[in-house]
Design an enzyme around this catalytic site. Sequence first.
Site, mmCIF file in Angstrom:
data_model
loop_
_atom_site.group_PDB
_atom_site.id
_atom_site.type_symbol
_atom_site.label_atom_id
_atom_site.label_comp_id
_atom_site.label_asym_id
_atom_site.label_seq_id
_atom_site.Cartn_x
_atom_site.Cartn_y
_atom_site.Cartn_z
ATOM 1 C CB SER A 7 -0.922 -0.777 -9.392
ATOM 2 O OG SER A 7 0.021 0.055 -9.329
ATOM 3 C CG HIS A 32 -1.544 -0.815 -5.208
ATOM 4 N ND1 HIS A 32 -1.357 -1.102 -3.738
ATOM 5 C CD2 HIS A 32 -0.210 -0.710 -5.557
ATOM 6 C CE1 HIS A 32 -0.386 -1.692 -3.552
ATOM 7 N NE2 HIS A 32 0.089 -1.431 -4.698
ATOM 8 C CG ASP A 34 2.771 0.293 -6.833
ATOM 9 O OD1 ASP A 34 2.854 -0.583 -5.808
ATOM 10 O OD2 ASP A 34 2.072 -0.169 -7.885
ATOM 11 C CG MET A 36 8.715 1.774 -6.542
ATOM 12 S SD MET A 36 8.778 0.720 -8.231
ATOM 13 C CE MET A 36 7.269 0.062 -8.346
ATOM 14 C CG HIS A 65 3.325 -1.421 -2.044
ATOM 15 N ND1 HIS A 65 3.282 -2.524 -3.376
ATOM 16 C CD2 HIS A 65 4.145 -1.900 -1.382
ATOM 17 C CE1 HIS A 65 4.036 -3.318 -3.014
ATOM 18 N NE2 HIS A 65 4.659 -3.136 -1.850
ATOM 19 C CG MET A 67 7.738 -1.518 -2.934
ATOM 20 S SD MET A 67 7.157 -1.736 -4.562
ATOM 21 C CE MET A 67 5.856 -0.545 -4.804
ATOM 22 C CG MET A 136 5.402 -7.929 -2.873
ATOM 23 S SD MET A 136 4.641 -6.632 -3.723
ATOM 24 C CE MET A 136 5.145 -6.595 -5.268
ATOM 25 C CG ASP A 174 1.178 -5.364 -5.644
ATOM 26 O OD1 ASP A 174 0.997 -5.245 -6.837
ATOM 27 O OD2 ASP A 174 1.400 -4.605 -4.901
HETATM 28 C C1 DX5 Z 1 5.369 -3.844 -8.402
HETATM 29 C C2 DX5 Z 1 4.060 -3.015 -7.611
HETATM 30 C C3 DX5 Z 1 2.830 -3.508 -8.321
HETATM 31 C C4 DX5 Z 1 2.548 -3.356 -9.706
HETATM 32 C C5 DX5 Z 1 1.697 -4.285 -10.249
HETATM 33 O O1 DX5 Z 1 6.343 -3.359 -7.475
HETATM 34 O O2 DX5 Z 1 4.083 -3.140 -6.297
HETATM 35 O O3 DX5 Z 1 1.656 -2.917 -7.654
HETATM 36 O O4 DX5 Z 1 1.844 -2.026 -10.184
HETATM 37 O O5 DX5 Z 1 1.837 -4.218 -11.506
HETATM 38 P P1 DX5 Z 1 1.291 -5.755 -12.543
HETATM 39 O O6 DX5 Z 1 -0.255 -5.774 -12.014
HETATM 40 O O7 DX5 Z 1 1.369 -4.903 -13.696
HETATM 41 O O8 DX5 Z 1 2.022 -6.778 -12.273
HETATM 42 ZN ZN ZN Z 2 2.183 -2.278 -5.270
#
Ligand code: DX5
Ligand code: ZN
Length: 220
Positions: A7, A32, A34, A36, A65, A67, A136, A174
């Site tokens: 990620s 990956h 993320d 948000m 991903h 969110m 998650m 994740d």
């Molecule tokens: C959290 C993300 C993850 C995050 C994981 O909301 O969806 O993908 O990057 O990070 P680590 O591996 O540090 O928990």
């Molecule tokens: Zn993620």
Amino acid sequence: MTIVSPSILSADFSRLGAEVSRVDKAGADWVHLDVMDGMFVPNITFGPPVIKAVRGCSDRFFDAHLMIEDPARYVEAFADAGCDAITVHVEAKGDIDEAIEQIEARDIMVGVSINPETPVEDIVPYLDRADLVLIMTVHPGFGGQSFISECVPKIRHISDWAREHNPGLRISVDGGINDKTARTCVDAGANVLVAGSFLFKKADMAPTIKEWQALGPDAE
Ligand code: DX5
Ligand code: ZN
């Protein structure tokens, strides 16, 4: 064989292109991303223009991903930016079926994701149409949190379900993935490992990626 999807949330954003190339050169299968929106989660990261900008830095599979609330509004833009899988949350406001239809229409991988506090039953109705399920194992929004072990039975439940109903389903985890939790998740049936902070804090993430790729039932 397990898929490893670092990620880039934990990457150095001031040199994001180089960080995406670093993931690629380290032998990761997927990247990956993320996304948000500050609504679905209390944090804001990046969107389609940034993904489009780094698309040229790697040929690897781009695993987005989302969110975000109302993901159906943005599927088109993320697909145009070069995402190979788009994952939406079952908890997001808006029409999730519509978002899935739009992802299907772009002929890319359909992903659905579930938060730690959501009962597994809430995602099962979507799994027939999914190529990827993202479980998650932390509360979404931030990297560097600790793995929530109460999520492990959910991996087992979905893995058992998939064996019978959708054997090709990719089962991804994740949040809080490290050497120990990676094994726990693969033993429970996961076949995709997403990891941010654990991989990015290493000077060379290649040996860990290689080790994790060798985990799983079909490993020698
Ligand atoms: C959290 C993300 C993850 C995050 C994981 O909301 O969806 O993908 O990057 O990070 P680590 O591996 O540090 O928990
Ligand atoms: Zn993620």
